[in-house]
Design an enzyme around this catalytic site. Structure first.
Site, mmCIF file in Angstrom:
data_model
loop_
_atom_site.group_PDB
_atom_site.id
_atom_site.type_symbol
_atom_site.label_atom_id
_atom_site.label_comp_id
_atom_site.label_asym_id
_atom_site.label_seq_id
_atom_site.Cartn_x
_atom_site.Cartn_y
_atom_site.Cartn_z
ATOM 1 N N LYS A 1 0.817 -1.224 0.000
ATOM 2 C CA LYS A 1 0.000 0.000 0.000
ATOM 3 C C LYS A 1 0.852 1.278 0.000
ATOM 4 O O LYS A 1 0.508 2.261 -0.659
ATOM 5 C CB LYS A 1 -0.947 0.006 1.206
ATOM 6 C CG LYS A 1 -2.059 -1.041 1.094
ATOM 7 C CD LYS A 1 -3.008 -0.958 2.277
ATOM 8 C CE LYS A 1 -4.001 -2.104 2.236
ATOM 9 N NZ LYS A 1 -4.944 -2.084 3.350
ATOM 10 N N ASN B 1 -4.960 1.831 -1.367
ATOM 11 C CA ASN B 1 -5.438 0.456 -1.605
ATOM 12 C C ASN B 1 -6.265 0.357 -2.883
ATOM 13 O O ASN B 1 -6.688 -0.731 -3.268
ATOM 14 C CB ASN B 1 -6.255 -0.054 -0.408
ATOM 15 C CG ASN B 1 -7.613 0.617 -0.309
ATOM 16 O OD1 ASN B 1 -7.823 1.699 -0.857
ATOM 17 N ND2 ASN B 1 -8.534 -0.020 0.389
ATOM 18 N N ASP C 1 -9.990 2.183 3.059
ATOM 19 C CA ASP C 1 -10.122 1.410 4.304
ATOM 20 C C ASP C 1 -10.919 2.185 5.368
ATOM 21 O O ASP C 1 -11.764 1.620 6.055
ATOM 22 C CB ASP C 1 -8.740 1.056 4.870
ATOM 23 C CG ASP C 1 -8.070 -0.072 4.096
ATOM 24 O OD1 ASP C 1 -8.787 -0.829 3.410
ATOM 25 O OD2 ASP C 1 -6.838 -0.209 4.177
HETATM 26 P P1 NDP Z 1 1.104 -3.850 9.272
HETATM 27 O O1 NDP Z 1 2.090 -4.940 9.049
HETATM 28 O O2 NDP Z 1 1.303 -2.533 8.617
HETATM 29 O O3 NDP Z 1 1.037 -3.526 10.877
HETATM 30 C C1 NDP Z 1 0.912 -4.575 11.792
HETATM 31 C C2 NDP Z 1 0.590 -4.021 13.190
HETATM 32 O O4 NDP Z 1 0.244 -5.136 14.010
HETATM 33 C C3 NDP Z 1 1.749 -3.313 13.874
HETATM 34 O O5 NDP Z 1 1.239 -2.265 14.666
HETATM 35 C C4 NDP Z 1 2.349 -4.422 14.761
HETATM 36 O O6 NDP Z 1 2.984 -3.943 15.921
HETATM 37 C C5 NDP Z 1 1.088 -5.138 15.183
HETATM 38 N N1 NDP Z 1 1.299 -6.535 15.575
HETATM 39 C C6 NDP Z 1 1.668 -7.569 14.778
HETATM 40 N N2 NDP Z 1 1.720 -8.708 15.494
HETATM 41 C C7 NDP Z 1 1.383 -8.382 16.775
HETATM 42 C C8 NDP Z 1 1.237 -9.129 17.974
HETATM 43 N N3 NDP Z 1 1.477 -10.440 18.037
HETATM 44 N N4 NDP Z 1 0.852 -8.471 19.085
HETATM 45 C C9 NDP Z 1 0.602 -7.146 19.059
HETATM 46 N N5 NDP Z 1 0.712 -6.372 17.960
HETATM 47 C C10 NDP Z 1 1.106 -6.994 16.830
HETATM 48 O O7 NDP Z 1 -0.311 -4.497 8.921
HETATM 49 P P2 NDP Z 1 -1.623 -3.699 8.478
HETATM 50 O O8 NDP Z 1 -1.753 -2.536 9.401
HETATM 51 O O9 NDP Z 1 -1.610 -3.442 7.017
HETATM 52 O O10 NDP Z 1 -2.802 -4.773 8.727
HETATM 53 C C11 NDP Z 1 -3.285 -5.046 10.050
HETATM 54 C C12 NDP Z 1 -4.484 -5.977 9.966
HETATM 55 O O11 NDP Z 1 -5.622 -5.313 9.439
HETATM 56 C C13 NDP Z 1 -4.259 -7.217 9.086
HETATM 57 O O12 NDP Z 1 -4.717 -8.359 9.816
HETATM 58 C C14 NDP Z 1 -5.136 -6.968 7.882
HETATM 59 O O13 NDP Z 1 -5.623 -8.171 7.321
HETATM 60 C C15 NDP Z 1 -6.265 -6.149 8.503
HETATM 61 N N6 NDP Z 1 -6.988 -5.321 7.492
HETATM 62 C C16 NDP Z 1 -8.301 -5.564 7.270
HETATM 63 C C17 NDP Z 1 -9.011 -4.822 6.336
HETATM 64 C C18 NDP Z 1 -10.463 -5.102 6.094
HETATM 65 O O14 NDP Z 1 -11.001 -4.618 5.105
HETATM 66 N N7 NDP Z 1 -11.146 -5.822 6.967
HETATM 67 C C19 NDP Z 1 -8.364 -3.738 5.570
HETATM 68 C C20 NDP Z 1 -6.976 -3.524 5.933
HETATM 69 C C21 NDP Z 1 -6.317 -4.312 6.845
HETATM 70 P P3 NDP Z 1 4.542 -3.473 15.942
HETATM 71 O O15 NDP Z 1 4.539 -2.081 15.366
HETATM 72 O O16 NDP Z 1 4.910 -3.513 17.365
HETATM 73 O O17 NDP Z 1 5.272 -4.467 15.072
#
Ligand code: NDP
Length: 286
Positions: free
Chosen positions: A83, A104, A119
Site C-alpha cells: 500500500k 489500496n 479502508d
Molecule cells: P502492518 O504490518 O502494517 O502492521 C501490523 C501491526 O500489528 C503493527 O502495529 C504491529 O505492531 C502489530 N502486531 C503484529 N503482530 C502483533 C502481535 N502479536 N501483538 C501485538 N501487535 C502486533 O499491517 P496492516 O496494518 O496493514 O494490517 C493489520 C491488519 O488489518 C491485518 O490483519 C489486515 O488483514 C487487517 N486489514 C483488514 C481490512 C479489512 O477490510 N477488513 C483492511 C486492511 C487491513 P509493531 O509495530 O509492534 O510491530
C-alpha cells in the site's frame, strides 16, 4: 509477476475482451476475497468483469502496473505489503490516501496513476450503517500502528469521535503515528497504566494472522464497550474471543469493512454504487 504469468494473463484477458479487467495485488494474495466481492457487485449491474489475484512482491509494483495498464486494466486493489509503495507511485492521491501515506485503490486518468485509500470509509460505513454503532462523541482505542491503523484513523476522526488513543506493541511507533495525525483531531498515545474504559476498541494489528490476540489493558473493555477486529475469519478471531471473556457488549469482525472498502473502490472504477448488504450476507454464508 513473472513474464510468463503476464503472458498468461494477457491471453486470458483477450479471451474476455469485452470484460473489464481489474485485479488485486499483494503478497500473500491467494486468500483474498476481493475477486468474489467484485464479481458479486458487477452482477448487480450486468457488468462483465474479469477480476484477477496477482502475487506481487515489494519493489516490483511499478512493472506490474505498467503491464496491467497496457491490457487496459480499469482498476487495481493493493493489499499487504504494497500500500505504501502504491501511494509513492501515484501521480495523484485523494486526501485519504495522502494523509494515510498508503493507497489500496488505484486507477488511471489520462494515463496518470491515481490512488485512494478506502479502508477508513469502509470501517466507518460498516460501524455506522451495517451495525448502527455511532462514532460521534465516542472514545475509541486503536490497537496497532501499521498501515491499517494509518488508513482508518483519519476517517474515524472525520466521523466526529471525541478521542482516539493508540496503543501499540512498539510504543514508539504509536507515538510516531499519533504525531502524523495531531492536526486532524484529538488523537493521543494510550497512557501507560490508564484504567479508562473505551466506548469502542478496534484491533488494527496483524496478530490475528498468526492466531494471536494483541496484548492490551483489560480495563479498556467494559460492559458497554464494542470490540471490532479488522481481521476476519470464519470463527471468532482471537481478539474477539478475548473481548468476549472481558464482557464486551458487542463483537464485530472485519468482513463488513472488507465489503464496504471494496464498494468504494467499485464505485470509483465503474461509476455506480453497489448494494453491499447482499454481498456481505453471501460472504458470511460461506
Ligand atoms: P502492518 O504490518 O502494517 O502492521 C501490523 C501491526 O500489528 C503493527 O502495529 C504491529 O505492531 C502489530 N502486531 C503484529 N503482530 C502483533 C502481535 N502479536 N501483538 C501485538 N501487535 C502486533 O499491517 P496492516 O496494518 O496493514 O494490517 C493489520 C491488519 O488489518 C491485518 O490483519 C489486515 O488483514 C487487517 N486489514 C483488514 C481490512 C479489512 O477490510 N477488513 C483492511 C486492511 C487491513 P509493531 O509495530 O509492534 O510491530
Amino acid at each position: 509477476m513473472t513474464t510468463q504469468a503476464a503472458a498468461e494473463l494477457a491471453t486470458e484477458f483477450y479471451r474476455f475482451q469485452s470484460a473489464r479487467l481489474c485485479a488485486v495485488l499483494g503478497q500473500p494474495v491467494s486468500h483474498s476475497r476481493s475477486p468474489r466481492i467484485h464479481r458479486l457487485f458487477a452482477e448487480q449491474f450486468g457488468i462483465s468483469l474479469q477480476y484477477e489475484r496477482i502475487e506481487v512482491s515489494r519493489g516490483t509494483l511499478r512493472e506490474v502496473l505498467g503491464a496491467l495498464r497496457s491490457l487496459h486494466c480499469t482498476g487495481v486493489n493493493v493489499t499487504v505489503p504494497l500500500k505504501e509503495e502504491a501511494a509513492a507511485l501515484c501521480a495523484r492521491l485523494t486526501p485519504a490516501a495522502r494523509v494515510a501515506g498508503a493507497a489500496n485503490t488505484l486507477w488511471w486518468e489520462q494515463d496518470e496513476l491515481c490512488g485512494d485509500n478506502t479502508d477508513g470509509v469502509g470501517l466507518v460505513a460498516d460501524l455506522e450503517q451495517n451495525w448502527q454503532i455511532p462514532i460521534r462523541g465516542r472514545r475509541v482505542v486503536v490497537l496497532g500502528a501499521g498501515g491499517a491503523a494509518a488508513g482508518v484513523i483519519p476517517a474515524l476522526l472525520e466521523a466526529g469521535l471525541s478521542e482516539i488513543a493508540v496503543h501499540n506493541r512498539d510504543p514508539e511507533r504509536a507515538t510516531r503515528l499519533v504525531a502524523r495525525f495531531l492536526s486532524l483531531g484529538h488523537v493521543v498515545a494510550l497512557r501507560e497504566g490508564s484504567t479508562d474504559v473505551a466506548d469502542i476498541v478496534i484491533n488494527a494489528t496483524s496478530a490475528g494472522l498468526h492466531g494471536n490476540a494483541p496484548e492490551f489493558p483489560a480495563s479498556l473493555v467494559g460492559r458497554e464497550t464494542v470490540c471490532y477486529d479488522l481481521s476476519y475469519a470464519p470463527e471468532a478471531t482471537p481478539f474477539l474471543r478475548r473481548a468476549r471473556e472481558l464482557g464486551a457488549r458487542a463483537l464485530r469482525d472485519g468482513h463488513g469493512m472488507l465489503v464496504e472498502q471494496a464498494a468504494a473502490a467499485f464505485t470509483r472504477w465503474h461509476g455506480v454504487a453497489p448494494s453491499t448488504k447482499p454481498v456481505l450476507a453471501a460472504l458470511l454464508a460461506r
